[in-house]
Write an enzyme that holds these catalytic residues in place. Sequence first.
Site, PDB file in Angstrom:
ATOM      1  N   PHE A  36       0.812  -1.223   0.000  1.00 48.63           N
ATOM      2  CA  PHE A  36       0.000   0.000   0.000  1.00 48.63           C
ATOM      3  C   PHE A  36       0.848   1.277   0.000  1.00 48.63           C
ATOM      4  CE2 PHE A  36      -4.665  -0.881   1.086  1.00 48.63           C
ATOM      5  CZ  PHE A  36      -4.645  -2.129   0.485  1.00 48.63           C
ATOM      6  N   ALA A  59      -3.773  -1.181   6.831  1.00 46.69           N
ATOM      7  CA  ALA A  59      -3.670   0.213   7.274  1.00 46.69           C
ATOM      8  C   ALA A  59      -2.332   0.431   7.963  1.00 46.69           C
ATOM      9  CB  ALA A  59      -4.806   0.549   8.254  1.00 46.69           C
ATOM     10  N   TYR A  98     -12.221   0.024   6.566  1.00 49.25           N
ATOM     11  CA  TYR A  98     -12.329   0.320   8.000  1.00 49.25           C
ATOM     12  C   TYR A  98     -11.715   1.673   8.311  1.00 49.25           C
ATOM     13  CZ  TYR A  98     -13.560  -4.553   8.261  1.00 49.25           C
ATOM     14  OH  TYR A  98     -14.198  -5.748   8.070  1.00 49.25           O
ATOM     15  N   TYR A 124      -2.399   9.923  12.134  1.00 50.49           N
ATOM     16  CA  TYR A 124      -3.165   8.697  11.863  1.00 50.49           C
ATOM     17  C   TYR A 124      -4.630   9.041  11.562  1.00 50.49           C
ATOM     18  CZ  TYR A 124      -5.700   4.342  12.903  1.00 50.49           C
ATOM     19  OH  TYR A 124      -6.560   3.258  12.848  1.00 50.49           O
TER      20      TYR A 124
HETATM   21  N1  LIG Z   1      -5.995  -1.392  15.864  1.00 51.09           N
HETATM   22  C1  LIG Z   1      -6.885  -0.538  16.355  1.00 51.09           C
HETATM   23  O1  LIG Z   1      -6.944  -0.291  17.571  1.00 51.09           O
HETATM   24  C2  LIG Z   1      -7.864   0.136  15.430  1.00 51.09           C
HETATM   25  C3  LIG Z   1      -8.750   1.088  15.975  1.00 51.09           C
HETATM   26  C4  LIG Z   1      -9.654   1.725  15.117  1.00 51.09           C
HETATM   27  C5  LIG Z   1      -9.680   1.394  13.775  1.00 51.09           C
HETATM   28  N2  LIG Z   1      -8.813   0.489  13.278  1.00 51.09           N
HETATM   29  C6  LIG Z   1      -8.844   0.210  11.839  1.00 51.09           C
HETATM   30  O2  LIG Z   1      -9.220  -1.152  11.640  1.00 51.09           O
HETATM   31  C7  LIG Z   1      -8.577  -1.677  10.464  1.00 51.09           C
HETATM   32  C8  LIG Z   1      -7.858  -2.961  10.809  1.00 51.09           C
HETATM   33  O3  LIG Z   1      -6.877  -2.672  11.813  1.00 51.09           O
HETATM   34  P1  LIG Z   1      -6.044  -3.811  12.550  1.00 51.09           P
HETATM   35  O4  LIG Z   1      -6.120  -3.557  13.996  1.00 51.09           O
HETATM   36  O5  LIG Z   1      -6.400  -5.157  11.992  1.00 51.09           O
HETATM   37  O6  LIG Z   1      -4.588  -3.383  12.051  1.00 51.09           O
HETATM   38  P2  LIG Z   1      -3.220  -4.221  12.060  1.00 51.09           P
HETATM   39  O7  LIG Z   1      -3.337  -5.415  12.931  1.00 51.09           O
HETATM   40  O8  LIG Z   1      -2.145  -3.221  12.293  1.00 51.09           O
HETATM   41  O9  LIG Z   1      -3.152  -4.748  10.558  1.00 51.09           O
HETATM   42  C9  LIG Z   1      -2.894  -3.878   9.508  1.00 51.09           C
HETATM   43  C10 LIG Z   1      -2.503  -4.700   8.314  1.00 51.09           C
HETATM   44  O10 LIG Z   1      -2.061  -3.781   7.309  1.00 51.09           O
HETATM   45  C11 LIG Z   1      -0.836  -4.271   6.787  1.00 51.09           C
HETATM   46  N3  LIG Z   1       0.031  -3.236   6.254  1.00 51.09           N
HETATM   47  C12 LIG Z   1       0.829  -2.348   6.899  1.00 51.09           C
HETATM   48  N4  LIG Z   1       1.570  -1.654   6.038  1.00 51.09           N
HETATM   49  C13 LIG Z   1       1.225  -2.104   4.804  1.00 51.09           C
HETATM   50  C14 LIG Z   1       1.638  -1.778   3.480  1.00 51.09           C
HETATM   51  N5  LIG Z   1       2.584  -0.871   3.220  1.00 51.09           N
HETATM   52  N6  LIG Z   1       1.059  -2.448   2.450  1.00 51.09           N
HETATM   53  C15 LIG Z   1       0.136  -3.387   2.673  1.00 51.09           C
HETATM   54  N7  LIG Z   1      -0.294  -3.751   3.884  1.00 51.09           N
HETATM   55  C16 LIG Z   1       0.245  -3.106   4.935  1.00 51.09           C
HETATM   56  C17 LIG Z   1      -0.170  -4.938   7.977  1.00 51.09           C
HETATM   57  O11 LIG Z   1       0.855  -5.789   7.493  1.00 51.09           O
HETATM   58  P3  LIG Z   1       2.146  -6.045   8.420  1.00 51.09           P
HETATM   59  O12 LIG Z   1       1.631  -6.781   9.618  1.00 51.09           O
HETATM   60  O13 LIG Z   1       3.046  -6.839   7.540  1.00 51.09           O
HETATM   61  O14 LIG Z   1       2.682  -4.680   8.768  1.00 51.09           O
HETATM   62  C18 LIG Z   1      -1.345  -5.676   8.576  1.00 51.09           C
HETATM   63  O15 LIG Z   1      -1.585  -6.897   7.936  1.00 51.09           O
HETATM   64  C19 LIG Z   1      -7.658  -0.557   9.962  1.00 51.09           C
HETATM   65  O16 LIG Z   1      -8.330   0.157   8.951  1.00 51.09           O
HETATM   66  C20 LIG Z   1      -7.489   0.358  11.172  1.00 51.09           C
HETATM   67  O17 LIG Z   1      -7.219   1.691  10.799  1.00 51.09           O
HETATM   68  C21 LIG Z   1      -7.920  -0.166  14.082  1.00 51.09           C
END
Ligand SMILES: NC(=O)c1ccc[n+]([C@@H]2O[C@H](COP(=O)([O-])OP(=O)(O)OC[C@H]3O[C@@H](n4cnc5c(N)ncnc54)[C@H](OP(=O)(O)O)[C@@H]3O)[C@@H](O)[C@H]2O)c1
Length: 304
Positions: A36, A59, A98, A124
């Site tokens: 991404f 993300a 998301y 962010y």
């Molecule tokens: N985590 C929270 O507390 C939270 C809160 C509110 C909303 N959200 C939203 O919910 C959604 C899912 O979040 P999550 O908690 O599942 O996040 P996460 O566990 O951090 O997963 C994010 C994913 O995105 C991948 N990613 C990162 N950099 C990338 C790149 N350059 N190209 C392609 N993929 C990439 C990561 O891969 P790697 O593991 O290899 O880096 C990982 O698989 C997101 O839209 C986030 O903004 C999350």
Amino acid sequence: MNILLFGSGGQVGWELVRTLQPLGSVHAYDFPAADFSRPETLRQMVRGINPQVIVNAAAHTAVDRAEDEPELSQLINAESPAVLAEEAGRTNALLVHYSTDYVFDGTKPDAYSEEDEPNPLGVYGRTKLAGEKAIAASGCRHLIFRTSWVFGARGQNFLKTMLRLADGRPELRVIDDQHGAPTGSRMLAEATTAVLNRISVMQESAWNAGVYHMTCSGVTSWFGFTRTILEEACRLGLLKEAVVPKLIPIATHEYPLKAARPANSVLSNEKLRKTFGISMPAWDVCVRQVIDELTLHTEQSRAE
Ligand SMILES: NC(=O)c1ccc[n+]([C@@H]2O[C@H](COP(=O)([O-])OP(=O)(O)OC[C@H]3O[C@@H](n4cnc5c(N)ncnc54)[C@H](OP(=O)(O)O)[C@@H]3O)[C@@H](O)[C@H]2O)c1
């Protein structure tokens, strides 16, 4: 149905790989196969698969690191989703994306609705909001699920950090003046799949493209979240009561971080319930489920 899933190694994406299976063929990608930080490369991937549904769980979620990496954050959280939206619009595919409670500044005294004006406090939140706007502006069929405080058995998250810190420290100081709804990643994946199921039998005119809040129900602080995590971990034997630290509630200013966080992160799920008939479970139910899963993993690895 052809479903293209991005971010399949993340907390939510990993759960989606399983929950989406009954809906069709799931083509799941994670970094670096889908990068991404190079938005234009995503076009060929989408065209090669020609999906009816694109689900984007990828993300840049490192809230503090984003302050030092605004360009990368913008590419991953805004420009790549914009390309996915353009591609979805080309073939009338549905884009599921998301977003976050961090699009708000947290000054509202009660729960935020989808109508409330965002005002992000950091990079962010700003880049996630830019992603939302780009998707809406593309005019593609889309659903943006704003969620909060995501945790699960897999990946990096607050629950796992607290379990690690709790083992061996005499005391833990945890912020008690930020409020929100911790949301289980499995529950998010299940609710997303339930919405897609519902849409497949609904008239297109019965739902509108746009933002929907999707969080667990109930409200707590990081301190309250930690207390429940530790209580459940003791109850299920993941932690020994004797080693559990004393919990001390502190104010945000006592634990300075690079990025500012909203004091109130609570999102109302009314629109989700009214449109799709989906009610989200209480956050502490998800804590129990995740601790249960982690306990099982620990027991299995001890037995091997
Ligand atoms: N985590 C929270 O507390 C939270 C809160 C509110 C909303 N959200 C939203 O919910 C959604 C899912 O979040 P999550 O908690 O599942 O996040 P996460 O566990 O951090 O997963 C994010 C994913 O995105 C991948 N990613 C990162 N950099 C990338 C790149 N350059 N190209 C392609 N993929 C990439 C990561 O891969 P790697 O593991 O290899 O880096 C990982 O698989 C997101 O839209 C986030 O903004 C999350």
